[in-house]
Design a protein around this motif. Structure first.
Motif, PDB file in Angstrom:
ATOM      1  N   HIS A  23       0.854  -1.188   0.000  1.00 10.47           N
ATOM      2  CA  HIS A  23       0.000   0.000   0.000  1.00 10.47           C
ATOM      3  C   HIS A  23       0.888   1.235   0.000  1.00 10.47           C
ATOM      4  O   HIS A  23       1.809   1.342   0.807  1.00 10.47           O
ATOM      5  CB  HIS A  23      -0.907   0.024   1.233  1.00 10.47           C
ATOM      6  CG  HIS A  23      -2.043  -0.947   1.147  1.00 10.47           C
ATOM      7  ND1 HIS A  23      -1.912  -2.282   1.391  1.00 10.47           N
ATOM      8  CD2 HIS A  23      -3.357  -0.741   0.824  1.00 10.47           C
ATOM      9  CE1 HIS A  23      -3.088  -2.876   1.232  1.00 10.47           C
ATOM     10  NE2 HIS A  23      -3.981  -1.975   0.886  1.00 10.47           N
ATOM     11  N   LYS A  24       0.611   2.174  -0.915  1.00 12.42           N
ATOM     12  CA  LYS A  24       1.416   3.400  -1.042  1.00 12.42           C
ATOM     13  C   LYS A  24       0.606   4.581  -0.516  1.00 12.42           C
ATOM     14  O   LYS A  24      -0.561   4.753  -0.880  1.00 12.42           O
ATOM     15  CB  LYS A  24       1.721   3.599  -2.533  1.00 12.42           C
ATOM     16  CG  LYS A  24       2.618   4.751  -2.838  1.00 12.42           C
ATOM     17  CD  LYS A  24       4.041   4.280  -2.875  1.00 12.42           C
ATOM     18  CE  LYS A  24       4.988   5.390  -3.311  1.00 12.42           C
ATOM     19  NZ  LYS A  24       6.375   4.917  -3.203  1.00 12.42           N
ATOM     20  N   ALA A  25       1.248   5.379   0.342  1.00 12.85           N
ATOM     21  CA  ALA A  25       0.573   6.553   0.910  1.00 12.85           C
ATOM     22  C   ALA A  25       0.974   7.819   0.153  1.00 12.85           C
ATOM     23  O   ALA A  25       2.000   7.843  -0.546  1.00 12.85           O
ATOM     24  CB  ALA A  25       0.935   6.692   2.387  1.00 12.85           C
ATOM     25  N   GLU A  26       0.171   8.880   0.319  1.00 11.41           N
ATOM     26  CA  GLU A  26       0.477  10.165  -0.324  1.00 11.41           C
ATOM     27  C   GLU A  26       1.839  10.687   0.119  1.00 11.41           C
ATOM     28  O   GLU A  26       2.554  11.342  -0.628  1.00 11.41           O
ATOM     29  CB  GLU A  26      -0.607  11.199   0.032  1.00 11.41           C
ATOM     30  CG  GLU A  26      -1.908  10.939  -0.697  1.00 11.41           C
ATOM     31  CD  GLU A  26      -3.062  11.776  -0.146  1.00 11.41           C
ATOM     32  OE1 GLU A  26      -2.813  12.680   0.663  1.00 11.41           O
ATOM     33  OE2 GLU A  26      -4.210  11.485  -0.537  1.00 11.41           O
ATOM     34  N   SER A  27       2.225  10.384   1.348  1.00  7.03           N
ATOM     35  CA  SER A  27       3.518  10.857   1.877  1.00  7.03           C
ATOM     36  C   SER A  27       4.698  10.118   1.252  1.00  7.03           C
ATOM     37  O   SER A  27       5.847  10.482   1.488  1.00  7.03           O
ATOM     38  CB  SER A  27       3.555  10.626   3.395  1.00  7.03           C
ATOM     39  OG  SER A  27       3.539   9.222   3.650  1.00  7.03           O
ATOM     40  N   GLY A  28       4.427   9.077   0.479  1.00  7.13           N
ATOM     41  CA  GLY A  28       5.505   8.259  -0.075  1.00  7.13           C
ATOM     42  C   GLY A  28       5.775   7.017   0.773  1.00  7.13           C
ATOM     43  O   GLY A  28       6.499   6.110   0.349  1.00  7.13           O
ATOM     44  N   ASP A  29       5.219   6.960   1.977  1.00  2.90           N
ATOM     45  CA  ASP A  29       5.405   5.773   2.834  1.00  2.90           C
ATOM     46  C   ASP A  29       4.764   4.550   2.184  1.00  2.90           C
ATOM     47  O   ASP A  29       3.780   4.657   1.442  1.00  2.90           O
ATOM     48  CB  ASP A  29       4.749   5.993   4.210  1.00  2.90           C
ATOM     49  CG  ASP A  29       5.532   6.981   5.058  1.00  2.90           C
ATOM     50  OD1 ASP A  29       6.673   7.303   4.684  1.00  2.90           O
ATOM     51  OD2 ASP A  29       4.989   7.429   6.093  1.00  2.90           O
ATOM     52  N   GLU A  30       5.314   3.398   2.502  1.00  4.85           N
ATOM     53  CA  GLU A  30       4.766   2.140   1.979  1.00  4.85           C
ATOM     54  C   GLU A  30       4.531   1.173   3.133  1.00  4.85           C
ATOM     55  O   GLU A  30       5.270   1.177   4.115  1.00  4.85           O
ATOM     56  CB  GLU A  30       5.766   1.509   0.993  1.00  4.85           C
ATOM     57  CG  GLU A  30       5.911   2.313  -0.283  1.00  4.85           C
ATOM     58  CD  GLU A  30       7.020   1.800  -1.180  1.00  4.85           C
ATOM     59  OE1 GLU A  30       7.883   1.024  -0.687  1.00  4.85           O
ATOM     60  OE2 GLU A  30       7.024   2.163  -2.363  1.00  4.85           O
ATOM     61  N   VAL A  31       3.483   0.368   2.983  1.00  5.82           N
ATOM     62  CA  VAL A  31       3.245  -0.720   3.943  1.00  5.82           C
ATOM     63  C   VAL A  31       3.167  -2.012   3.156  1.00  5.82           C
ATOM     64  O   VAL A  31       2.454  -2.093   2.142  1.00  5.82           O
ATOM     65  CB  VAL A  31       1.934  -0.531   4.732  1.00  5.82           C
ATOM     66  CG1 VAL A  31       1.619  -1.776   5.555  1.00  5.82           C
ATOM     67  CG2 VAL A  31       2.041   0.650   5.660  1.00  5.82           C
ATOM     68  N   TYR A  32       3.919  -3.000   3.577  1.00  4.49           N
ATOM     69  CA  TYR A  32       3.889  -4.319   2.940  1.00  4.49           C
ATOM     70  C   TYR A  32       3.175  -5.282   3.879  1.00  4.49           C
ATOM     71  O   TYR A  32       3.553  -5.413   5.045  1.00  4.49           O
ATOM     72  CB  TYR A  32       5.313  -4.808   2.664  1.00  4.49           C
ATOM     73  CG  TYR A  32       6.023  -3.935   1.649  1.00  4.49           C
ATOM     74  CD1 TYR A  32       6.065  -4.311   0.307  1.00  4.49           C
ATOM     75  CD2 TYR A  32       6.619  -2.736   2.021  1.00  4.49           C
ATOM     76  CE1 TYR A  32       6.689  -3.506  -0.630  1.00  4.49           C
ATOM     77  CE2 TYR A  32       7.243  -1.919   1.088  1.00  4.49           C
ATOM     78  CZ  TYR A  32       7.271  -2.310  -0.231  1.00  4.49           C
ATOM     79  OH  TYR A  32       7.879  -1.508  -1.165  1.00  4.49           O
TER      80      TYR A  32
END
Ligand code: SF4
Ligand code: SF4
Length: 370
Positions: A43-52
């Motif tokens: 999952h990609k967030a607007e902030s550029g963070d990612e969650v796998y």
């Protein structure tokens, strides 16, 4: 935690106390998600963070030992966080790609004594996610079949479709162990529902001691129950009479009165329904329809049930177009053809969804070819 900081003094703690930091930080600000391989989502967030997220199949009834092991994995790789999905999958979430492989290697290395995987990875995209199910013989009072037993047998049978994404679309499986249907049977692609086929037994000897007779009478949706008296050991006792031909074996009376049990080894079993979905993709949400009226209970491995489900799944896998759900496929080829290609026998009990008036059903319309 001090009570004064709580929203209320009952119920679970507020959900956001349990969110992994990266999810809390980006709450409501997600751009998109991708499935990187079976069982692994990014999952990609607007902030550029990612969650796998790494999704594994799990049982709904688990030992404390297995839950402790899951928590230890979450502590080791995921900062102490994990989540359970509504379909009894477990998702381990990490906040960088570098952490995914060590997590997956750890999950794959854990096995039961017989050698089978403790934490099989899969259940994403065009697969069969874990089967949502109800309480079964262990925990409920009205089941006509077990839940955990047949679900384990079915998931073992379709395991290759859990760990891959080779189906035309997602096939959601469900089981409810009676018509009360605590599971998502009405809106799943292939579903099993426990059915009773005999009216309740009447335990006159104890009925007036353990039941509120007016409640049992009022519980019956078909007005099959009436109060009566019976002579036992020379005494007039209050009890009920049941008009068997009015009974639809729903079990409501047993919910109110434990002296009206209707579980029966010969009468109980399962019906199989197909074609339900909640998604709006390609077509509107659909209710599932009965395609097999009765399969007997055959614990511990339910061979007839698993055979029919595999038969339906494989006919669908071979014949459906990409992205087509089971119900969409059956409607495109026609329900008549559905019975041909799946090899299931058609009887007058089948496929109507009972939304129309009893004397005008879809099967009796000019649209139905048989
Ligand atoms: Fe109980 Fe029926 Fe729900 Fe199963 S589906 S848990 S038997 S109420
Ligand atoms: Fe009525 Fe249902 Fe009980 Fe039959 S099983 S007597 S229909 S409440």
């Amino acid at each position: 935690k001090p009570m004064e900081n709580r929203i209320s003094d009952i119920g679970p703690r507020k959900y956001d106390e349990f969110l992994p930091p990266v999810i809390k930080k980006n709450y409501g600000q997600w751009l998109y998600h991708e499935i990187l391989e079976p069982g692994v989502l990014m999952h990609k967030a607007e902030s550029g963070d990612e969650v796998y997220s790494v999704r594994v199949g799990a049982a709904r009834l688990m030992s404390v030992g297995l839950i402790r092991e899951m928590c230890a994995i979450a502590d080791k790789h995921c900062g102490g966080h994990l989540r359970f999905t509504t379909r009894n999958n477990v998702e381990f979430m990490v906040d960088s790609k570098a952490k995914v492989k060590p997590l997956m290697d750890d999950l794959k290395s854990r096995k039961f004594p017989g050698g089978s995987l403790k934490f099989p990875i899969g259940g994403t995209g065009a697969s069969t996610p874990n089967m949502v199910h109800t309480q079964g013989w262990q925990h409920c009072h009205t089941p006509a079949t077990d839940a955990a037993g047949p679900v384990k047998a079915v998931m073992d049978e379709v395991f290759e479709y859990f760990t891959s994404m080779k189906l035309p679309a997602s096939v959601r499986l469900a089981l409810a162990c009676c018509l009360n249907m605590c599971g998502a049977v009405h809106c799943s692609d292939i579903a099993v529902v426990g059915i009773h086929r005999k009216p309740p037994l009447k335990d006159h000897a104890v009925l007036d001691q353990i039941c509120e007779i007016p409640l049992a009478v009022a519980a019956c949706p078909t007005a099959a129950i009436r109060p009566t008296k019976i002579e036992i050991d020379g005494k007039q006792r209050n009890t009920v009479a049941i008009k068997d031909e009015r009974c639809m074996f729903c079990g409501n009376c047993y919910t109110m009165c434990a002296a009206l049990p209707l579980a029966d080894a010969e009468g109980d079993g399962c019906a199989i329904m197909v074609g339900g979905k909640v998604s709006n993709r390609l077509s509107m949400p659909k209710f599932s329809k009965v395609v097999v009226a009765y399969v007997p209970n055959e614990p511990p491995r339910w061979p007839s049930l698993t055979k029919v489900i595999k038969q339906i799944l494989e006919a669908y896998a071979k014949d459906a177009r990409k992205y087509e759900r089971v119900g969409e496929w059956a409607e495109r080829i026609g329900w008549e053809k559905f019975f041909e290609v799946t090899g299931l026998p058609f009887t007058h009990h089948l496929i109507d969804d009972f939304r129309d008036h009893a004397y005008y059903t879809w099967r009796q319309s000019t649209q139905f070819k048989w």
